[in-house]
Write a protein that holds these residues in place. Structure first.
Motif, PDB file in Angstrom:
ATOM      1  N   MET A 496       0.814  -1.201   0.000  1.00  0.00           N
ATOM      2  CA  MET A 496       0.000   0.000   0.000  1.00  0.00           C
ATOM      3  C   MET A 496       0.863   1.275   0.000  1.00  0.00           C
ATOM      4  N   ASN A 497       2.040   1.212   0.609  1.00  0.00           N
ATOM      5  CA  ASN A 497       2.952   2.362   0.554  1.00  0.00           C
ATOM      6  C   ASN A 497       3.354   2.680  -0.874  1.00  0.00           C
ATOM      7  N   LEU A 498       3.487   1.618  -1.692  1.00  0.00           N
ATOM      8  CA  LEU A 498       3.796   1.826  -3.106  1.00  0.00           C
ATOM      9  C   LEU A 498       2.617   2.454  -3.823  1.00  0.00           C
ATOM     10  N   LEU A 499       1.418   2.015  -3.501  1.00  0.00           N
ATOM     11  CA  LEU A 499       0.226   2.559  -4.148  1.00  0.00           C
ATOM     12  C   LEU A 499       0.028   4.041  -3.795  1.00  0.00           C
ATOM     13  N   LEU A 500       0.392   4.432  -2.587  1.00  0.00           N
ATOM     14  CA  LEU A 500       0.297   5.832  -2.188  1.00  0.00           C
ATOM     15  C   LEU A 500       1.462   6.685  -2.709  1.00  0.00           C
ATOM     16  N   GLY A 501       2.464   6.031  -3.293  1.00  0.00           N
ATOM     17  CA  GLY A 501       3.606   6.758  -3.823  1.00  0.00           C
ATOM     18  C   GLY A 501       4.597   7.175  -2.771  1.00  0.00           C
ATOM     19  N   PHE A 502       4.517   6.576  -1.565  1.00  0.00           N
ATOM     20  CA  PHE A 502       5.473   6.921  -0.519  1.00  0.00           C
ATOM     21  C   PHE A 502       6.881   6.440  -0.868  1.00  0.00           C
ATOM     22  N   TYR A 503       6.983   5.374  -1.633  1.00  0.00           N
ATOM     23  CA  TYR A 503       8.259   4.821  -2.074  1.00  0.00           C
ATOM     24  C   TYR A 503       8.157   4.505  -3.562  1.00  0.00           C
ATOM     25  N   PRO A 504       9.242   4.625  -4.308  1.00  0.00           N
ATOM     26  CA  PRO A 504       9.203   4.263  -5.724  1.00  0.00           C
ATOM     27  C   PRO A 504       9.305   2.744  -5.902  1.00  0.00           C
ATOM     28  N   VAL A 505       8.676   2.240  -6.942  1.00  0.00           N
ATOM     29  CA  VAL A 505       8.750   0.805  -7.257  1.00  0.00           C
ATOM     30  C   VAL A 505      10.158   0.463  -7.711  1.00  0.00           C
ATOM     31  N   THR A 506      10.699  -0.625  -7.164  1.00  0.00           N
ATOM     32  CA  THR A 506      12.049  -1.037  -7.549  1.00  0.00           C
ATOM     33  C   THR A 506      12.035  -1.707  -8.919  1.00  0.00           C
ATOM     34  N   LYS A 507      11.129  -2.645  -9.106  1.00  0.00           N
ATOM     35  CA  LYS A 507      10.967  -3.319 -10.394  1.00  0.00           C
ATOM     36  C   LYS A 507       9.477  -3.422 -10.704  1.00  0.00           C
ATOM     37  N   GLY A 508       9.166  -3.523 -12.006  1.00  0.00           N
ATOM     38  CA  GLY A 508       7.775  -3.621 -12.405  1.00  0.00           C
ATOM     39  C   GLY A 508       7.117  -2.253 -12.452  1.00  0.00           C
ATOM     40  N   ARG A 509       5.787  -2.261 -12.489  1.00  0.00           N
ATOM     41  CA  ARG A 509       5.076  -0.984 -12.533  1.00  0.00           C
ATOM     42  C   ARG A 509       3.667  -1.138 -11.978  1.00  0.00           C
ATOM     43  N   ILE A 510       3.106   0.026 -11.584  1.00  0.00           N
ATOM     44  CA  ILE A 510       1.737   0.094 -11.099  1.00  0.00           C
ATOM     45  C   ILE A 510       0.961   0.997 -12.048  1.00  0.00           C
ATOM     46  N   LEU A 511      -0.200   0.512 -12.516  1.00  0.00           N
ATOM     47  CA  LEU A 511      -1.020   1.268 -13.445  1.00  0.00           C
ATOM     48  C   LEU A 511      -2.300   1.729 -12.762  1.00  0.00           C
ATOM     49  N   ILE A 512      -2.641   2.999 -12.962  1.00  0.00           N
ATOM     50  CA  ILE A 512      -3.899   3.567 -12.470  1.00  0.00           C
ATOM     51  C   ILE A 512      -4.717   3.961 -13.717  1.00  0.00           C
ATOM     52  N   ASP A 513      -5.809   3.233 -13.952  1.00  0.00           N
ATOM     53  CA  ASP A 513      -6.619   3.463 -15.164  1.00  0.00           C
ATOM     54  C   ASP A 513      -5.758   3.390 -16.415  1.00  0.00           C
ATOM     55  N   GLY A 514      -4.787   2.469 -16.413  1.00  0.00           N
ATOM     56  CA  GLY A 514      -3.920   2.269 -17.568  1.00  0.00           C
ATOM     57  C   GLY A 514      -2.727   3.189 -17.645  1.00  0.00           C
ATOM     58  N   GLU A 515      -2.606   4.152 -16.725  1.00  0.00           N
ATOM     59  CA  GLU A 515      -1.476   5.088 -16.713  1.00  0.00           C
ATOM     60  C   GLU A 515      -0.439   4.628 -15.699  1.00  0.00           C
ATOM     61  N   ASP A 516       0.832   4.624 -16.121  1.00  0.00           N
ATOM     62  CA  ASP A 516       1.916   4.257 -15.209  1.00  0.00           C
ATOM     63  C   ASP A 516       2.026   5.313 -14.106  1.00  0.00           C
ATOM     64  N   MET A 517       2.084   4.849 -12.853  1.00  0.00           N
ATOM     65  CA  MET A 517       2.167   5.786 -11.728  1.00  0.00           C
ATOM     66  C   MET A 517       3.377   6.699 -11.809  1.00  0.00           C
ATOM     67  N   LYS A 518       4.430   6.240 -12.465  1.00  0.00           N
ATOM     68  CA  LYS A 518       5.642   7.055 -12.562  1.00  0.00           C
ATOM     69  C   LYS A 518       5.404   8.325 -13.367  1.00  0.00           C
ATOM     70  N   THR A 519       4.388   8.310 -14.229  1.00  0.00           N
ATOM     71  CA  THR A 519       4.109   9.474 -15.079  1.00  0.00           C
ATOM     72  C   THR A 519       3.020  10.366 -14.493  1.00  0.00           C
TER      73      THR A 519
END
Length: 696
Positions: A496-519
């Motif tokens: 959940m810390n990753l989903l809130l953006g408290f820490y960056p993902v080390t590998k892989g990616r998280i998509l919100i409505d198809g958008e990469d969280m990094k963007t």
């Protein structure tokens, strides 16, 4: 961070107030100039007017028309002082035989024929009265030459003395008024500049604290995980206050006393060049004192500020955990820990005090005493080619006293300068700490998301290769409820810390409505994410304020509706103040269940698209569980909800349950599907229901 860089940064903070600071410094220059001009007026008053009567006088048979106002009539003769004799047109040879001297012995004045040395050794003997006048004989003795000279004269009456002072009275009055005006101007200018500098310094520190506070909110959660709260509080409050002293006391003291020193050296050079040069010779010694003090004090002050931060951190930790300390009777241990930190702070403070006591005022006072001794010897020796006037001597002693006083002031502020420099470094270290990644806070702005969340082969490590999540993949459809279960340390909260953006993902990616969280702009995303923790934090304020949480767009009606929907309204109405009931720090006057219901109402009022419940029901008693279950249904309706739970009875309605073990998803499915499997979930559920004694 270098000292030069620190000063540049501090100058940048003062940039918006540049004109006001220059204006205050100009007033400081004017006030200092007015104060320095005082002794010059005193010298003119003493030498030219108060002691002017002791200058040579000339006896004339007729009243001179050119100096009629300056001529004094005594016994049918006229006497004109040296200052005004040039206007009579008489030559020095013509006046040589008529020179007279007014000799002052205490409050008694004598008019003596001839030129008598005022500062020499004299013997005055009364003679017989002649024509009603008291006559005296004056014998001057020169011990070095072994010679003597005899003069005769008369004793002056008080009216005659006043007459001889008549031309000096008005200048004395005006010079006295001028001296008083200079004192008033100096006081007025200094008052205004102190007021301005104080106001400007408060504004600068106000903005610095605000910038520091805002920057702290931009720092990643990982920063606060490894930084003690007390240390941060110390930097925001104590260190900024030390920097304020830099703009107020140190800046004004250095400028004012620097001007004093320059002005005094100029004045001393005008009065007596040899002694002014002697004062300049003390400057290198003082520079060496400053160099050694700055060299060693900077080390001590860095340790002092660190120890103060440690002490604040210890106090903060003890106060926050007072119930645990008292419950386990660990007061003695906590006292010893604080005593050790306090002792360390005391010892380094003592070293700093010893250094300051040795190198600052005592050392300057020693130099001053030695200098004064040499000056007295110099005045008492025969090395002068001509005697110095009393007015010049008064002004010189006055200036010499003033010469070392600003040095003492500057040296006394060196400790504040060192503290302010170290404190500024500590503040700037926080400001230089990298905030959340630029892409996270300056990425794509998004409107309210639909709520689809996809984890694709997500791995995460807090440091190095120690992964706490390994290749986690799942999809949460809009409006679904996803439950995360597993033993302590399995990676649920990290997910959940990753989903809130408290820490960056080390590998892989998280998509919100198809958008990469990094963007995506993380701040914009968090506006649509609600969070309810196991131990909800309530801020000091009121119940209504804690539901609204600084969001003024949430109306009172919506606050009440949210509380009613999660059944928090039932206990709020029973409080004396209702929704205006004051809440103390952390909401400790409310029960755990009441605090949790307020946090549910807070999340519902924010109307998030994605909801995270982190152990939100772990501290709820069985009696309150049904109310909480109903609140959860209301809260999660129409939202993508993630529930981290140990109490498995609260997640049976979840659309998908993810079972984590050592950072990996080992099982997934609905409650019924997982119960059909003979896996970890079934064993955990049976254990909680009491149907299994042991789980291997």
């Amino acid at each position: 961070m270098s000292g030069q860089n620190v000063w540049r940064r501090l100058t940048d903070f003062a940039g918006p107030f540049q004109k006001q600071i220059l204006g205050a410094l100009l007033l400081l220059v004017l006030g200092t100039s007015a104060e320095l001009a005082g002794p010059f007026l005193a010298k003119v008053m003493i030498d030219n007017h108060i002691l002017g009567i002791q200058k040579p006088w000339y006896e004339l048979q007729e009243k001179p028309q050119a100096a009629v106002e300056a001529a004094v009539s005594l016994n049918n003769k006229y006497y004109v002082r040296e200052d005004f004799i040039e206007g009579t047109g008489l030559s020095p040879d013509e006046l040589k035989s008529s020179q007279m001297t007014v000799l002052a012995e205490g409050t008694t004045y004598y008019l003596i024929a001839g030129h008598v040395e005022q500062n020499g050794k004299k013997q005055i003997t009364p003679l017989a009265t002649e024509n009603g006048r008291e006559r005296v004989e004056v014998v001057t003795i020169n011990d070095q030459a072994g010679t003597s000279a005899t003069y005769t004269g008369i004793k002056l009456t008080s009216d005659e003395v006043k007459a001889m002072y008549s031309s000096d009275m008005l200048p004395i009055v005006w010079l006295s008024v001028g001296y008083a005006v200079l004192i008033l101007l100096s006081a007025g200018f200094n008052y205004i500049q102190i007021l301005w500098l104080q106001t400007i310094a408060q504004r600068i520190i106000q903005q610095m604290r605000m910038k520091l506070f805002i920057h702290l909110q931009k720092l990643p959660v990982s920063f606060f995980d490894k930084t003690p709260v007390g240390s941060l509080v110390s930097r925001v409050s104590n260190d900024t206050e030390a920097v304020r002293e830099l703009y107020v006391s140190v800046l004004a003291t250095f400028v004012q006393n620097g001007l004093y020193l320059i002005g005094i050296l100029i004045a001393l050079y005008i009065l007596q060049p040899e002694l002014a040069l002697f004062c300049c010779l003390t400057v290198p010694v003082l520079v060496l004192l400053v160099f050694f003090y700055q060299k060693y004090s900077s080390r001590y002050y860095a340790i002092i500020r660190a120890r103060l931060g440690d002490m604040n951190a210890t106090i903060n930790e003890m106060i926050q955990n007072m119930s645990i300390v008292q419950a386990f009777r660990r007061e003695a241990g906590v006292q010893k820990e604080f005593a050790d930190v306090n002792e360390a702070y005391f010892k380094v403070r003592l070293k700093e005090i010893n250094l300051e006591s040795f190198l600052l005022r005592p050392a300057v006072d020693l130099i001053w005493k030695v200098s004064l001794t040499l000056i007295i010897w110099y005045f008492g020796s025969t090395s002068f080619h001509s005697a110095i006037s009393f007015g010049a001597l008064f002004a010189f002693v006055d200036y010499m006293g003033r010469f070392f006083e600003p040095i003492n002031m500057i040296m006394g502020r060196l400790s504040q300068l060192a503290q302010a420099t170290i404190s500024a470094k500590r503040v700037l270290e926080i400001l230089d700490t990298e905030p959340e990644s630029e892409t996270a806070v300056e990425g794509k702005q998004i409107s309210r998301p639909q709520g689809e969340v996809v984890f694709e082969q997500v791995s995460f490590a807090y440091s190095g290769d120690e992964y706490v999540l390994k290749n986690v993949s799942f999809t949460a459809k809009p409006g679904q409820t996803i439950a995360l279960v597993g033993h302590t340390g399995s990676g649920k909260s990290s997910l959940m810390n990753l989903l809130l953006g408290f820490y960056p993902v080390t590998k892989g990616r998280i998509l919100i409505d198809g958008e990469d969280m990094k963007t995506i702009d993380t701040h914009a995303l968090r506006q649509h994410v609600g969070l309810v923790l196991q131990d909800p934090f309530l801020f000091t304020g009121s119940i209504g304020f804690n539901i609204r949480m600084y969001n003024e767009s949430i109306t009172d009606e919506k606050v009440r509706a949210s509380a009613e929907a999660v059944r928090a309204d039932e206990f709020i109405k029973q409080l004396p103040g209702g929704y205006d009931e004051p809440v103390v720090e952390r909401g400790m006057t409310l029960s755990a269940g009441q605090r949790q219901l307020v946090s549910f109402a807070r999340a519902l009022a924010a109307d998030p698209a994605i909801l995270i419940l982190d152990e939100a029901t772990a501290s709820i008693d069985s009696e309150t569980e049904l109310a909480i279950q109903e609140a959860l249904h209301v809260l999660s309706k129409g939202r993508t909800t993630f529930i981290i739970a140990h109490r498995l009875s609260t997640i049976q309605h979840a659309d998908q349950i993810l079972v984590l073990s050592r950072g990996e998803v080992t099982e997934r499915g609905t409650h019924e599907e997982l119960m059909e499997q003979d896996g970890l979930y079934r064993k955990m559920y049976q254990l909680q229901q009491g149907s299994v004694v042991e789980v291997r």
